[in-house]
Design a protein around this motif. Sequence first.
Motif, mmCIF file in Angstrom:
data_model
loop_
_atom_site.group_PDB
_atom_site.id
_atom_site.type_symbol
_atom_site.label_atom_id
_atom_site.label_comp_id
_atom_site.label_asym_id
_atom_site.label_seq_id
_atom_site.Cartn_x
_atom_site.Cartn_y
_atom_site.Cartn_z
ATOM 1 N N ASP A 1 44.468 -64.118 -46.035
ATOM 2 C CA ASP A 1 45.345 -63.475 -45.066
ATOM 3 C C ASP A 1 45.820 -62.133 -45.622
ATOM 4 O OD1 ASP A 1 47.535 -63.885 -46.808
ATOM 5 O OD2 ASP A 1 47.947 -65.851 -45.944
ATOM 6 N N ASP A 2 46.450 -61.323 -44.780
ATOM 7 C CA ASP A 2 46.830 -59.966 -45.160
ATOM 8 C C ASP A 2 47.778 -59.954 -46.348
ATOM 9 O OD1 ASP A 2 46.813 -58.613 -41.793
ATOM 10 O OD2 ASP A 2 45.211 -58.946 -43.254
ATOM 11 N N ALA A 3 48.751 -60.862 -46.360
ATOM 12 C CA ALA A 3 49.720 -60.891 -47.450
ATOM 13 C C ALA A 3 49.027 -61.180 -48.776
ATOM 14 C CB ALA A 3 50.797 -61.932 -47.167
ATOM 15 N N THR A 4 48.104 -62.133 -48.746
ATOM 16 C CA THR A 4 47.361 -62.460 -49.973
ATOM 17 C C THR A 4 46.535 -61.279 -50.430
ATOM 18 O OG1 THR A 4 47.246 -64.777 -49.301
ATOM 19 C CG2 THR A 4 45.705 -64.041 -51.004
ATOM 20 N N PHE A 5 45.883 -60.611 -49.492
ATOM 21 C CA PHE A 5 45.062 -59.463 -49.866
ATOM 22 C C PHE A 5 45.921 -58.332 -50.424
ATOM 23 C CE2 PHE A 5 43.230 -55.322 -48.742
ATOM 24 C CZ PHE A 5 42.115 -55.370 -49.569
ATOM 25 N N GLU A 6 47.038 -58.038 -49.763
ATOM 26 C CA GLU A 6 47.912 -56.967 -50.247
ATOM 27 C C GLU A 6 48.395 -57.267 -51.662
ATOM 28 O OE1 GLU A 6 48.654 -54.011 -49.009
ATOM 29 O OE2 GLU A 6 47.276 -54.395 -47.354
ATOM 30 N N ALA A 7 48.677 -58.529 -51.948
ATOM 31 C CA ALA A 7 49.088 -58.888 -53.304
ATOM 32 C C ALA A 7 47.951 -58.672 -54.291
ATOM 33 C CB ALA A 7 49.550 -60.351 -53.342
ATOM 34 N N GLU B 1 48.526 -46.169 -54.479
ATOM 35 C CA GLU B 1 48.555 -46.151 -53.016
ATOM 36 C C GLU B 1 47.362 -45.417 -52.426
ATOM 37 O OE1 GLU B 1 50.531 -47.779 -50.917
ATOM 38 O OE2 GLU B 1 51.386 -48.727 -52.703
ATOM 39 N N SER B 2 46.865 -44.382 -53.127
ATOM 40 C CA SER B 2 45.765 -43.592 -52.573
ATOM 41 C C SER B 2 44.460 -44.379 -52.494
ATOM 42 C CB SER B 2 45.545 -42.333 -53.427
ATOM 43 O OG SER B 2 45.224 -42.680 -54.766
ATOM 44 N N TYR B 3 44.334 -45.485 -53.242
ATOM 45 C CA TYR B 3 43.142 -46.326 -53.175
ATOM 46 C C TYR B 3 43.210 -47.293 -51.988
ATOM 47 C CZ TYR B 3 41.550 -45.223 -57.985
ATOM 48 O OH TYR B 3 41.088 -44.609 -59.112
ATOM 49 N N LYS B 4 44.430 -47.701 -51.626
ATOM 50 C CA LYS B 4 44.595 -48.852 -50.746
ATOM 51 C C LYS B 4 44.024 -48.676 -49.341
ATOM 52 C CE LYS B 4 48.476 -50.760 -53.337
ATOM 53 N NZ LYS B 4 49.929 -51.098 -53.341
ATOM 54 N N PRO B 5 44.143 -47.493 -48.705
ATOM 55 C CA PRO B 5 43.533 -47.375 -47.369
ATOM 56 C C PRO B 5 42.033 -47.665 -47.362
ATOM 57 C CG PRO B 5 45.039 -45.555 -47.770
ATOM 58 C CD PRO B 5 44.891 -46.289 -49.074
ATOM 59 N N TYR B 6 41.329 -47.230 -48.415
ATOM 60 C CA TYR B 6 39.897 -47.496 -48.500
ATOM 61 C C TYR B 6 39.630 -48.988 -48.709
ATOM 62 C CZ TYR B 6 39.940 -42.470 -49.430
ATOM 63 O OH TYR B 6 40.152 -41.118 -49.363
ATOM 64 N N LEU B 7 40.431 -49.620 -49.584
ATOM 65 C CA LEU B 7 40.244 -51.045 -49.864
ATOM 66 C C LEU B 7 40.567 -51.897 -48.634
ATOM 67 C CD1 LEU B 7 41.800 -51.215 -53.463
ATOM 68 C CD2 LEU B 7 39.395 -50.942 -52.808
ATOM 69 N N ARG B 8 41.598 -51.489 -47.895
ATOM 70 C CA ARG B 8 41.938 -52.235 -46.669
ATOM 71 C C ARG B 8 40.821 -52.135 -45.644
ATOM 72 N NH1 ARG B 8 47.547 -49.435 -47.275
ATOM 73 N NH2 ARG B 8 48.742 -51.003 -48.418
ATOM 74 N N GLN B 9 40.233 -50.964 -45.540
ATOM 75 C CA GLN B 9 39.141 -50.792 -44.582
ATOM 76 C C GLN B 9 37.945 -51.655 -44.969
ATOM 77 O OE1 GLN B 9 38.123 -46.720 -43.931
ATOM 78 N NE2 GLN B 9 36.598 -47.153 -42.379
ATOM 79 N N LEU B 10 37.630 -51.704 -46.269
ATOM 80 C CA LEU B 10 36.536 -52.563 -46.732
ATOM 81 C C LEU B 10 36.865 -54.031 -46.494
ATOM 82 C CD1 LEU B 10 35.618 -50.751 -50.082
ATOM 83 C CD2 LEU B 10 34.188 -50.912 -48.040
ATOM 84 N N HIS B 11 38.102 -54.401 -46.764
ATOM 85 C CA HIS B 11 38.503 -55.803 -46.595
ATOM 86 C C HIS B 11 38.409 -56.240 -45.136
ATOM 87 C CE1 HIS B 11 40.756 -59.519 -46.954
ATOM 88 N NE2 HIS B 11 41.620 -59.082 -46.052
ATOM 89 N N ASN C 1 35.324 -61.313 -47.807
ATOM 90 C CA ASN C 1 34.980 -62.102 -48.993
ATOM 91 C C ASN C 1 34.940 -61.267 -50.263
ATOM 92 O OD1 ASN C 1 34.736 -64.588 -47.705
ATOM 93 N ND2 ASN C 1 32.638 -64.187 -47.077
ATOM 94 N N TRP C 2 35.082 -59.974 -50.129
ATOM 95 C CA TRP C 2 35.059 -59.100 -51.308
ATOM 96 C C TRP C 2 36.424 -59.095 -52.000
ATOM 97 C CZ3 TRP C 2 32.208 -53.965 -49.575
ATOM 98 C CH2 TRP C 2 30.895 -54.283 -49.219
ATOM 99 N N THR C 3 36.410 -59.019 -53.320
ATOM 100 C CA THR C 3 37.642 -58.906 -54.099
ATOM 101 C C THR C 3 37.569 -57.660 -54.967
ATOM 102 O OG1 THR C 3 36.743 -60.347 -55.840
ATOM 103 C CG2 THR C 3 38.095 -61.377 -54.117
ATOM 104 N N PHE C 4 38.749 -57.066 -55.239
ATOM 105 C CA PHE C 4 38.821 -55.794 -55.945
ATOM 106 C C PHE C 4 39.796 -55.921 -57.115
ATOM 107 C CE2 PHE C 4 38.141 -55.173 -51.416
ATOM 108 C CZ PHE C 4 36.929 -54.505 -51.417
ATOM 109 N N GLN C 5 39.366 -55.441 -58.273
ATOM 110 C CA GLN C 5 40.180 -55.526 -59.491
ATOM 111 C C GLN C 5 40.348 -54.128 -60.083
ATOM 112 O OE1 GLN C 5 38.492 -58.064 -62.526
ATOM 113 N NE2 GLN C 5 39.554 -56.993 -64.165
ATOM 114 N N PRO C 6 41.610 -53.679 -60.302
ATOM 115 C CA PRO C 6 41.782 -52.358 -60.919
ATOM 116 C C PRO C 6 41.474 -52.414 -62.415
ATOM 117 C CG PRO C 6 43.910 -53.407 -60.576
ATOM 118 C CD PRO C 6 42.886 -54.331 -59.976
ATOM 119 N N PHE C 7 40.801 -51.394 -62.918
ATOM 120 C CA PHE C 7 40.584 -51.237 -64.351
ATOM 121 C C PHE C 7 41.383 -50.010 -64.778
ATOM 122 C CE2 PHE C 7 37.780 -49.113 -67.640
ATOM 123 C CZ PHE C 7 38.363 -49.797 -68.701
#
Length: 874
Positions: free
Chosen positions: A38-44, A51-61, A66-72
Amino acid sequence: MKSKIFTKIAKNIQVTILAIAIIVSSIQFSGVTEVKADDATFEASISGFPESYKPYLRQLHATYPNWTFQPFNTGIDFGTAVDNEASNDRSLTHTNYSEFLQSNASGDYNTATGKYIAKDGSTWVTASKNAVAYFMDPRNFLNDTYVFMFENLAYDAVNQTQAGVEAILTGSFMANTNIAYLDANGTYIPTAESYSSKILQAAQTSGASAYYIASKILQEVGSGRNGIYAGMGASGSVSGNYSTSYKGIYNFYNIGASTSSQPILNGLKWASNAKNGYGTPWNTPGASIIGGAQYIAEKYINVGQNTTYLQKFNVTAKNTYKHQYMTNIFGCASETGTTAKAYDTLGIKSNQRHFIIPVYNNMPGDNTTVTMGKSGDKTGVITSNVNLRQGPSTGYSSLTKLSKDDVVTIKENVLTDRNYSVSWLSNPYWTKVDVVKNGVSYTGYVSTEYVTPEVENNLITGTTVSVKATTSNPNEKVIYRSDNPAVATVDDAGNITAVGDGTTTIRAFAVSGNFATYTIQVFTKGCVLDKTKATIGVGKKVKLNATVYPTDAPDKTVTWTSSNTSVAKVSKTGKVTGVGVGNATISATATAIGGAVGTCKIKVIRPVTGVKLNKTKKTLRVGNTYTLKATVIPEDATNKNVKWKSDNTAVAKVKKGVVTAVAPGTATITVTTNNGKKTATALITVISGQIGFKSVASYNQNTIKLTWNAATNVSGYIIYRRNSAGKYKKIAKLSASVTSYKDKKLVTGNTYSYKIRTYTVSGGKTHKSSFSAAASAKVVPKRVKFVSAMALQGNSAVVRWKRDKWVTGYQVYKKSNIQLKYRRVRTTKKNTVVKFTDGKAVSGYTYYYKVRSYKVVYGKKVYGKYSKVVSLSK
């Protein structure tokens, strides 16, 4: 493409094989139910990203849940990373592509010859810092084409299969083929083991992705088949007889193929040396496939460089900026672009995947603006015949053709708005310009390489001036570049040093892409006028000033002359007066320093005194057009060019005098003469226009759903349905916020026709648009939705779907992967039967199923649409 691998952990070795990399990571049945967070789980899950990464990640999600994203978190300043990756020839580009992607810094460019210095072969040169900045910024690649450069490349025993490897090898000499090779004596030896099974074994033993290994082999040795021996490749690295010194030696990854005139020979030499370990000497293809995979996994994937991005840009804590697999600056993007195509082809793009995405300190801003030198617009000259385009890419339509020496007004300089591609490499930067061509005003974009900005300063050789650029984001790094270092150089602080006679443009790039320009002319000695072009009216005057270089010349006297005194005359002090319509060149000659001449081109015109329109008021319906005609006064005015503008483009737009009604309301159209800025206006009143349905379709067994696009500036919509007498009657009046309507209580199997029109309430009156075209739909049952598809033991399988209590029954259709057409295998007479058990699902085949429901109305069956296809493999 260029790739680098290592014979030692800290030593770079260049590979010169050109190929395409395809990286695929998982295959699943199309009928498996996806689990969506759900959205809350994904946002967490993405809270660790800026913040500048998140619009792109939300669009992909949204598309790939089923995709997961991990910051390095690299802990590295972005500008520092760019500086390092742009140094020591760590990043190269090809001379086929834009000069702005090529570094012309000292050591990278020969100012005497005007040529870039080759760093690998004859065509690979050092990449510019602005090119490195673009390819290092992960946000430029967070889309479903290039995000795979961040995909984890570790082996996945569950999802990586031999069938998946075969899918990658399709079309190559290894596809569905058993390994064959030549031994040291040249004897042809076929085997009973396939390439795909050996690659899967290599993945299992090394810990590297089987799909990555397969694609890496294709990248290095290509897909070509051996013209003599079956089961063998064409590349010298895998032919077994490339050199008499290394017969029967194989190197499927070109490990050790260092930069030289004979890279393949170097790779075979490395593979023949038992001291190198990893099962060397590699005297069979299998030994090379297994040993090379272990080498790459040990050196890269298993030590933290577990994505294609990190293999190109090593920003991990170990051997930072070193131990990098490739120097090709765009190689990482090119390879993963092909990855996306492979996933699409295999139908596995949406499967579960994990992406590891670098994050830097002080990341570039979004669309940062840059200014340098003169404020506001600058003029420029077109250097070649070129298209003026609607947007900053060759993908946009041409507005007109510009000619060499056309003068334009420069509005801004931008990075193309298209994602990375070969077209991007050729034309990454674009300049927005205003121009008048054949009496018509245009605003559009020209590839930056075809625009030379106006000269803003004159320098004497050996002098230095500081012209520091400013940005809308003060923390963003600026990258300076001189178009011609033989004329002037610029350092990282914006200090410009004049080197030799000529003109060059200094560019200041924000690392996010946009840039500003500052053009200078350098003299050893000469006479320079403060204006090189000027336009005046008959009887009008302009003052020209001459500067003589060097500044300490003992005699700075100049002599003024006009090439055509019937057009323009000039005084002894440089004051020019317009005499008659035409063109003349004013010259200032400094005899004391060898007759140096400065010139200014003067254009004398008949000025405009006014303008009028053929209409001052006009009423239009939405979607209609009307052409306003402007008459410039006097009739013999030299420049009759005009510009058009609407004060309310949401109501009415205007282009070249053609007014287009957009939405109900009023707008004032203004025409302005280019010369004299004289104006005239027309009041345009727009009333509602016709709209149409977006879709009219059966929703379920007794309902039809109608949808339409929202119209602007209307009060609402009226829906009409044709009755039994053939007349359309109003069935609903809806507000402007509604864009759909469900017509219920209809009869299954009947066809109904509809029309729609808008209404606008203005001044207490209701204005209705004309009727839309009619649209019809037949009422049928809802489309069946599958629940699951499962293979059972033996020759059995079962598919299940959701029950529809309103239908009579269902029909089940089936085909296998060797059949062209579906055949009906079951018809149920009860809507409670919601599964089909297939007792003829034989092992070794893939089966496809689809279902449709039906309802019996007055003794006839009315069918719903077929369900989506579900498949399973035995």
